[in-house]
Design an enzyme around this catalytic site. Structure first.
Site, PDB file in Angstrom:
ATOM      1  N   LYS A  58       6.579   9.576   5.685  1.00 51.85           N
ATOM      2  CA  LYS A  58       6.211   8.167   5.525  1.00 51.85           C
ATOM      3  C   LYS A  58       7.367   7.264   5.948  1.00 51.85           C
ATOM      4  O   LYS A  58       7.162   6.274   6.667  1.00 51.85           O
ATOM      5  CB  LYS A  58       5.819   7.878   4.075  1.00 51.85           C
ATOM      6  CG  LYS A  58       4.515   8.531   3.665  1.00 51.85           C
ATOM      7  CD  LYS A  58       4.269   8.347   2.169  1.00 51.85           C
ATOM      8  CE  LYS A  58       3.032   9.082   1.710  1.00 51.85           C
ATOM      9  NZ  LYS A  58       2.798   8.938   0.266  1.00 51.85           N
ATOM     10  N   ALA A  84       7.360   7.284  -1.274  1.00 47.96           N
ATOM     11  CA  ALA A  84       7.175   8.219  -2.380  1.00 47.96           C
ATOM     12  C   ALA A  84       5.895   9.007  -2.174  1.00 47.96           C
ATOM     13  O   ALA A  84       5.049   8.647  -1.350  1.00 47.96           O
ATOM     14  CB  ALA A  84       7.109   7.447  -3.695  1.00 47.96           C
ATOM     15  N   ASP A  85       5.760  10.068  -2.944  1.00 46.85           N
ATOM     16  CA  ASP A  85       4.506  10.804  -2.981  1.00 46.85           C
ATOM     17  C   ASP A  85       4.414  11.542  -4.307  1.00 46.85           C
ATOM     18  O   ASP A  85       5.433  11.855  -4.931  1.00 46.85           O
ATOM     19  CB  ASP A  85       4.380  11.789  -1.824  1.00 46.85           C
ATOM     20  CG  ASP A  85       2.930  12.166  -1.604  1.00 46.85           C
ATOM     21  OD1 ASP A  85       2.186  11.338  -1.044  1.00 46.85           O
ATOM     22  OD2 ASP A  85       2.520  13.263  -2.030  1.00 46.85           O
ATOM     23  N   THR A  86       3.181  11.793  -4.731  1.00 43.44           N
ATOM     24  CA  THR A  86       2.914  12.479  -5.988  1.00 43.44           C
ATOM     25  C   THR A  86       1.746  13.436  -5.796  1.00 43.44           C
ATOM     26  O   THR A  86       0.774  13.087  -5.116  1.00 43.44           O
ATOM     27  CB  THR A  86       2.546  11.464  -7.092  1.00 43.44           C
ATOM     28  OG1 THR A  86       3.607  10.515  -7.227  1.00 43.44           O
ATOM     29  CG2 THR A  86       2.314  12.151  -8.427  1.00 43.44           C
ATOM     30  N   SER A 121       8.042  12.455  -5.768  1.00 42.28           N
ATOM     31  CA  SER A 121       9.303  12.261  -5.052  1.00 42.28           C
ATOM     32  C   SER A 121       9.460  10.793  -4.695  1.00 42.28           C
ATOM     33  O   SER A 121       8.474  10.062  -4.567  1.00 42.28           O
ATOM     34  CB  SER A 121       9.332  13.091  -3.767  1.00 42.28           C
ATOM     35  OG  SER A 121       8.398  12.575  -2.844  1.00 42.28           O
TER      36      SER A 121
END
Length: 158
Positions: A58, A84-86, A121
């Site tokens: 991203k 971010a990512d989840t 993250s």
């Protein structure tokens, strides 16, 4: 130094309302820019590797897009990009964003009375220097039984 006194520009690389709310409640002003990447094309076996790779992809996509715009012209302060990512790990399987309401309902019903791990993250990249710092964190979440009315209201929110 208070958030309002800092001299830097923030680009939030996310359309997540929760992430937007966190920055806003902290007093930061920011611009939203989504990455428009094919997240399903990035695969990793370990959830912490996946969320880290997605946050990096991203950031890279946003930085590439910024090179072709004038957004950063006349900015006297450094610019930070936050991505971010989840994911959720449920019964050993990595679950990303549900594809539709039916899948969202299925996911939530599965969590009812059970537990799952949430792995997230965050990556912060300084566009001026190119330096970036990030990390990931995991938490176990335990759920009470979730009534159907609550599931319906949660699915309608998204």
């Amino acid at each position: 130094m208070a958030a309002a006194e800092s001299c830097f520009k923030i680009i939030l690389g996310s359309s997540s309302m929760a992430r937007q709310r966190i920055l806003a409640e902290m007093g930061y002003e920011f611009t939203i820019m989504t990455a428009d990447i094919d997240e399903k094309s990035i695969r990793k076996e370990k959830p912490e590797d996946l969320v880290t790779a997605l946050a990096e992809a991203k950031a890279n996509a946003i930085m590439a897009r910024l090179q072709h715009t004038d957004i950063l012209e006349n900015v006297a302060c450094p610019t930070l990009v936050i991505t971010a990512d989840t994911v959720v790990v449920y019964k050993g399987t990595i679950r990303e964003k549900p594809c539709n309401e039916d899948e969202a309902r299925e996911f939530i019903k599965g969590y009812s009375g059970g537990h799952a791990a949430v792995v997230g993250s965050v990556l912060v990249t300084n566009l001026d220097s190119g330096a970036s710092k990030g990390g990931w964190e995991s938490a176990e979440v335990y759920f009470h039984d979730i009534p159907n009315e609550v599931i319906d209201s949660l699915v309608k929110i998204h």
